[in-house]
Scaffold this motif. Structure first.
Motif, PDB file in Angstrom:
ATOM      1  N   LYS A   1     -44.950  28.947  -4.332  1.00  0.00           N
ATOM      2  CA  LYS A   1     -45.394  29.005  -5.594  1.00  0.00           C
ATOM      3  C   LYS A   1     -43.933  28.411  -6.522  1.00  0.00           C
ATOM      4  CE  LYS A   1     -48.354  32.949  -6.430  1.00  0.00           C
ATOM      5  NZ  LYS A   1     -48.699  34.228  -6.703  1.00  0.00           N
TER       6      LYS A   1
ATOM      7  N   PHE B   1     -49.799  45.634   9.287  1.00  0.00           N
ATOM      8  CA  PHE B   1     -50.555  45.148   7.566  1.00  0.00           C
ATOM      9  C   PHE B   1     -49.409  44.985   6.699  1.00  0.00           C
ATOM     10  CE2 PHE B   1     -54.019  45.863   4.271  1.00  0.00           C
ATOM     11  CZ  PHE B   1     -53.194  46.016   3.838  1.00  0.00           C
TER      12      PHE B   1
ATOM     13  N   LYS C   1     -50.989  34.149   9.395  1.00  0.00           N
ATOM     14  CA  LYS C   1     -52.579  35.003   8.934  1.00  0.00           C
ATOM     15  C   LYS C   1     -54.314  34.876  10.143  1.00  0.00           C
ATOM     16  CE  LYS C   1     -52.825  34.189   4.786  1.00  0.00           C
ATOM     17  NZ  LYS C   1     -53.557  34.494   3.582  1.00  0.00           N
TER      18      LYS C   1
ATOM     19  N   VAL D   1     -56.440  42.429  10.277  1.00  0.00           N
ATOM     20  CA  VAL D   1     -55.591  43.363   9.950  1.00  0.00           C
ATOM     21  C   VAL D   1     -56.252  44.525   9.142  1.00  0.00           C
ATOM     22  CG1 VAL D   1     -53.226  44.016   9.401  1.00  0.00           C
ATOM     23  CG2 VAL D   1     -53.631  42.131  11.399  1.00  0.00           C
ATOM     24  N   GLN D   2     -56.456  44.068   7.854  1.00  0.00           N
ATOM     25  CA  GLN D   2     -57.392  44.582   6.896  1.00  0.00           C
ATOM     26  C   GLN D   2     -58.634  45.655   7.471  1.00  0.00           C
ATOM     27  OE1 GLN D   2     -58.525  42.182   3.613  1.00  0.00           O
ATOM     28  NE2 GLN D   2     -56.289  41.289   3.830  1.00  0.00           N
TER      29      GLN D   2
ATOM     30  N   PHE E   1     -57.252  48.257   9.779  1.00  0.00           N
ATOM     31  CA  PHE E   1     -56.841  49.673   8.931  1.00  0.00           C
ATOM     32  C   PHE E   1     -57.660  50.502   8.460  1.00  0.00           C
ATOM     33  CE2 PHE E   1     -55.326  51.475   5.205  1.00  0.00           C
ATOM     34  CZ  PHE E   1     -54.351  51.733   5.091  1.00  0.00           C
TER      35      PHE E   1
ATOM     36  N   SER F   1     -45.353  32.658   0.630  1.00  0.00           N
ATOM     37  CA  SER F   1     -46.197  31.996  -0.627  1.00  0.00           C
ATOM     38  C   SER F   1     -45.571  32.090  -1.656  1.00  0.00           C
ATOM     39  CB  SER F   1     -47.432  32.352  -0.565  1.00  0.00           C
ATOM     40  OG  SER F   1     -46.957  34.273  -0.322  1.00  0.00           O
ATOM     41  N   GLN F   2     -44.802  32.656  -1.810  1.00  0.00           N
ATOM     42  CA  GLN F   2     -43.534  32.855  -3.030  1.00  0.00           C
ATOM     43  C   GLN F   2     -42.935  31.852  -3.300  1.00  0.00           C
ATOM     44  OE1 GLN F   2     -45.413  35.712  -4.961  1.00  0.00           O
ATOM     45  NE2 GLN F   2     -43.618  35.643  -5.954  1.00  0.00           N
TER      46      GLN F   2
ATOM     47  N   TYR G   1     -47.037  42.259   8.606  1.00  0.00           N
ATOM     48  CA  TYR G   1     -47.619  40.483   8.447  1.00  0.00           C
ATOM     49  C   TYR G   1     -47.811  40.523   6.996  1.00  0.00           C
ATOM     50  CZ  TYR G   1     -50.474  39.427  12.148  1.00  0.00           C
ATOM     51  OH  TYR G   1     -50.158  38.566  13.240  1.00  0.00           O
ATOM     52  N   PHE G   2     -47.213  41.438   6.099  1.00  0.00           N
ATOM     53  CA  PHE G   2     -47.053  41.071   4.332  1.00  0.00           C
ATOM     54  C   PHE G   2     -45.356  40.375   4.415  1.00  0.00           C
ATOM     55  CE2 PHE G   2     -45.482  42.355   0.091  1.00  0.00           C
ATOM     56  CZ  PHE G   2     -46.447  41.604  -1.017  1.00  0.00           C
TER      57      PHE G   2
ATOM     58  N   ASN H   1     -51.750  37.643   1.221  1.00  0.00           N
ATOM     59  CA  ASN H   1     -50.214  37.475   1.950  1.00  0.00           C
ATOM     60  C   ASN H   1     -51.003  38.368   3.962  1.00  0.00           C
ATOM     61  OD1 ASN H   1     -48.881  35.428   1.371  1.00  0.00           O
ATOM     62  ND2 ASN H   1     -49.138  37.044  -0.432  1.00  0.00           N
ATOM     63  N   THR H   2     -52.173  38.810   4.261  1.00  0.00           N
ATOM     64  CA  THR H   2     -52.694  39.429   5.451  1.00  0.00           C
ATOM     65  C   THR H   2     -53.933  38.932   6.033  1.00  0.00           C
ATOM     66  OG1 THR H   2     -53.430  41.402   3.946  1.00  0.00           O
ATOM     67  CG2 THR H   2     -50.987  41.892   4.817  1.00  0.00           C
ATOM     68  N   PRO H   3     -53.972  38.954   6.643  1.00  0.00           N
ATOM     69  CA  PRO H   3     -55.359  38.907   7.737  1.00  0.00           C
ATOM     70  C   PRO H   3     -56.028  39.660   7.586  1.00  0.00           C
ATOM     71  CG  PRO H   3     -52.817  38.553   9.331  1.00  0.00           C
ATOM     72  CD  PRO H   3     -53.032  39.247   7.730  1.00  0.00           C
TER      73      PRO H   3
ATOM     74  N   GLU I   1     -51.321  40.011  -4.509  1.00  0.00           N
ATOM     75  CA  GLU I   1     -50.738  39.680  -3.079  1.00  0.00           C
ATOM     76  C   GLU I   1     -50.568  40.012  -2.044  1.00  0.00           C
ATOM     77  OE1 GLU I   1     -48.113  37.591  -3.871  1.00  0.00           O
ATOM     78  OE2 GLU I   1     -48.803  37.147  -6.161  1.00  0.00           O
ATOM     79  N   LEU I   2     -51.129  41.603  -1.569  1.00  0.00           N
ATOM     80  CA  LEU I   2     -51.187  42.252  -0.746  1.00  0.00           C
ATOM     81  C   LEU I   2     -52.664  41.481   0.065  1.00  0.00           C
ATOM     82  CD1 LEU I   2     -49.400  44.281   0.561  1.00  0.00           C
ATOM     83  CD2 LEU I   2     -51.102  46.024  -0.288  1.00  0.00           C
TER      84      LEU I   2
ATOM     85  N   CYS J   1     -45.574  37.178   5.717  1.00  0.00           N
ATOM     86  CA  CYS J   1     -46.309  35.720   4.493  1.00  0.00           C
ATOM     87  C   CYS J   1     -45.773  35.724   3.104  1.00  0.00           C
ATOM     88  CB  CYS J   1     -47.753  36.443   5.028  1.00  0.00           C
ATOM     89  SG  CYS J   1     -48.354  36.014   6.613  1.00  0.00           S
ATOM     90  N   TRP J   2     -45.544  37.024   2.949  1.00  0.00           N
ATOM     91  CA  TRP J   2     -45.478  37.082   1.403  1.00  0.00           C
ATOM     92  C   TRP J   2     -43.925  35.977   0.599  1.00  0.00           C
ATOM     93  CZ3 TRP J   2     -42.090  39.738  -2.264  1.00  0.00           C
ATOM     94  CH2 TRP J   2     -42.258  39.880  -3.669  1.00  0.00           C
TER      95      TRP J   2
END
Lengths: 245, 229, 219
Positions: B221, B206, B166, C67-68, C71, B217-218, B209-210, C62-64, C58-59, B213-214
């Motif tokens: 966890k 967007f 990120k 970027v948010q 958008f 991170s899952q 990146y998700f 997990n994003t910088p 979660e969304l 990363c997701w």
């Protein structure tokens, strides 16, 4: 003496695994009943069923002929009438000792603050902890915390008190101070149901001993009968396990 | 359907090799993260073990270092290294090198703190009983302490990877052409034909990146939960 | 070192500092609000809503932020949602922070031992009384370290605001470097103002942490 608590055909299972089976008991006013038995015999679950912390699969629990379990509604007034002290004391760590004691009577019973604090101080004094009233639970020893937990239950003026292995988590030298408080309550004529591993204490405090094993009440009698003239093999074996040869 | 796509500005993605370019941009960001993470973990473990030794000099220096990283935004550090060092030392540093230096500087601090934290979380009695059993210090770390810390450490370091990914989004601010910058270029180039490209492109970035990363991170966890007991 | 330049830049930095602080703390306040509401929804497992909140958390975790913000600031206007860079900065920080705060508050709430709830139940307390008097105060105390870490993290994140042409500290530094090439001086001021912004929070955070840990619970 009138009957306070009646348990009829109580059946309790966790995920199909039976923990209590057809347990029956009547407790008279002023009577001290002590429940003993090996670990895992269901005695703690039995206490928890009585004040509705566990739901039950069959049978019923009556307080003054009023069904309290199974009956999800209005358990709050039940909880006011049945005091319970747990093995792990469970004082509220963010509140001082006196606030721990005063919280429920003020919030639940809506009693006047000054009356509650006055009574809380008297009760704390009685168990020798008035000097600690502004301390936090973390500053107290286990025995002291357990005495506060007893006071916290007493201030609600319950009709019956349940003690769930209240000395099991304590260092040996602290057991006595807690048991003495309970003994003095027994002398006052309070109705109590006590689960314990302390056999000498059971002998001293009980009007009646219940021996539980495998989810049943296996033997029942006065302390003299039970300890001197044990009838069942299971109870004999259990009592033998406390002796060193 | 096409009109709807155009309205949302997703049509640009299908033009030419735009989608591929975006992915390559993400690749740049991921490359920088992976290199920085690997170096950070190695240096962080060394520093963390040193910090757990309770040496006064090391601890004072480490404390200042950690506090700098704690309160200085990575963006500021990037500017200092990229513009400042270049100016003061008179050397010309590539932006990518500068960003790896900064992220490693940051990541090492984070990692060392995690390592120190998990080392001191091992109860003192574990050290004492290994000593009582006659283990040497290195044996004690090898067989007793490290196996216990590693289970705490792995999920936390995996988590550091997502944070690193990120953070690499910042490198566009010092001129590295990564996914956001590529996105801007595509929007600019298609300004006339796809006026709504900004929505589609940035929504895609967007999501990219998700997606990057997701899962990581899952995993972190999941491992944390599994090893807790 | 060009002290004259530093003095002449000072007012510009001060202005940018005030703006950064303003947007930053507004965003953090928003993050707290979003976080608390989200945590309650997750804790009580409110149907449908808790699914939405889970997806949101979660969304955004997990994003910088950059970027948010891109958008929201460049993408959304194409769909007719046009907001100023200041509102965008505040909203972006609030949404990002909200997802972190939600996780923090939720795990604080879940950390309360079941026996605490049982002993309060045995005293006759109602569900809402238990929540207000027993769970909430303890959860807050447990969360405090993580909450402070979140605040510091969010204040640092404000450094990307310049990307949406918000005239914050980074923007000012970059602008001045581009104009006058006094790189060292500009960076020095940048660092000093960030220290001014974050060191007190870090210091205060340590203090509160100690006070809460050892004060309220008495040790």
């Amino acid at each position: 003496m009138e009957d306070i608590l009646k348990i009829e055909h109580l059946h309790k299972a966790f995920d199909g695994f039976t923990v209590l089976e057809d347990v029956n008991l009547t407790v008279k006013k002023g009577e001290v009943t002590v429940v003993i038995g090996p670990s895992g015999c269901g005695k703690s679950t039995f206490l928890r069923c009585i004040n509705g912390l566990e739901d039950i699969q069959d049978g019923r629990v009556l307080l003054h002929d009023e069904v309290i379990n199974p009956n999800k509604k209005d358990l709050r007034s039940t909880h006011e009438k049945i005091g319970m002290v747990f093995q792990s004391y469970d004082l509220f760590p963010h509140k001082t000792i006196i606030d721990n004691v005063a919280l429920a009577p003020i919030k639940v019973q809506k009693r006047k603050k000054e009356d509650v604090y006055k009574e809380a101080s008297e009760l704390l004094d009685r168990v020798g902890l008035l000097a600690k009233k502004d301390s936090f639970p973390r500053q107290l020893s286990g025995g002291q915390k357990q005495r506060v937990a007893i006071v916290r239950a007493l201030i609600m003026h319950p009709e019956i008190l349940l003690f769930d292995e209240v000395t099991a988590a304590l260092d040996p030298e602290m057991v006595r101070e807690v048991l003495e408080v309970i003994l003095s309550l027994a002398k006052e004529g309070r109705t109590m149901l006590i689960v314990t591993h302390e056999m000498d204490f059971a002998k001293a405090v009980a009007d009646r001993i219940l021996f539980m094993d495998g989810g049943h009440i296996v033997e029942e009698g006065s302390p003299e009968e039970f300890f001197e003239n044990t009838k069942t093999d299971r109870a004999k074996r259990f009592l033998d396990s406390f002796k060193y040869k | 359907m096409n009109a709807f796509f155009e309205k949302l500005g997703f049509d640009v993605l299908l033009k030419g090799n735009n989608m591929l370019r975006l992915l390559q941009g993400l690749g740049v960001a991921l490359r920088i993260s992976v290199i920085s993470v690997v170096i950070s973990i190695v240096l962080g473990i060394i520093l963390g073990v040193l910090m757990a030794q309770k040496n006064k000099v090391i601890n004072v220096i480490a404390k200042i270092y950690l506090e700098i990283v704690r309160i200085m935004p990575q963006m500021v550090l990037l500017f200092i290294v990229y513009f400042g060092i270049t100016k003061v030392l008179g050397i010309n540093m590539e932006a990518e090198k500068a960003s790896i230096i900064v992220f490693t500087f940051w990541g090492t601090a984070e990692m060392s703190d995690l390592v120190r934290g998990s080392l001191i979380s091992i109860p003192k009695t574990q050290y004492e009983s290994s000593e009582a059993l006659g283990f040497t210090k290195s044996q004690m770390y090898m067989y007793v302490i490290i196996p216990q810390t590693i289970r705490r450490l792995i999920p936390l370091s995996i988590n550091l990877i997502t944070r690193m990914i990120k953070t690499t989004s910042l490198v566009m601010m010092i001129g590295i052409v990564e996914v956001l910058k590529v996105g801007q270029q595509i929007i600019e180039a298609n300004r006339k034909t796809s006026p709504n490209a900004a929505f589609g492109i940035f929504a895609t970035v967007f999501l990219l990146y998700f997606i990057a990363c997701w899962p990581i991170s899952q995993l972190s966890k999941y491992l944390e939960r599994r090893w807790e007991n | 070192m060009n002290t004259e330049a530093i003095v002449s830049y000072l007012p510009l930095y001060k202005e940018a500092f005030v703006l950064t602080i303003k947007i930053g703390w507004l965003g953090i306040a928003l993050a707290f609000a979003i976080g608390i509401v989200s945590a309650f929804i997750l804790y009580f497992n409110i149907p449908v809503l808790s699914k939405v909140i889970k997806a949101y958390v979660e969304l955004f975790r997990n994003t910088p932020l950059l970027v948010q913000l891109f958008f929201i600031y460049f993408g959304l206007p194409k769909m007719g949602i046009d907001i100023s860079s200041q509102v965008c900065g505040c909203l972006g920080l609030g949404l990002l922070g909200g997802s972190y705060m939600a996780e923090t508050f939720r795990s604080g709430l879940c950390a309360i031992a079941n026996t605490q709830i049982e002993s309060a139940t045995a005293l006759g307390m109602s569900k809402s009384q238990i929540f207000i008097h027993i769970i909430l105060p303890q959860a807050f105390t447990i969360s405090i370290t993580a909450l402070i870490a979140n605040v510091i993290f969010l204040l640092k994140e404000t450094s990307v605001f310049s990307a949406i042409s918000l005239m914050d500290l980074m923007f000012t530094a970059k602008d001045l470097i581009g104009l006058y090439y006094n790189t060292t001086e500009c960076l020095l001021l940048l660092v000093l103002f960030y220290i001014l912004m974050l060191l007190p929070v870090s210091f205060l955070g340590n203090l509160i942490e100690k006070k809460v840990r050892f004060g309220i619970f008495g040790d």
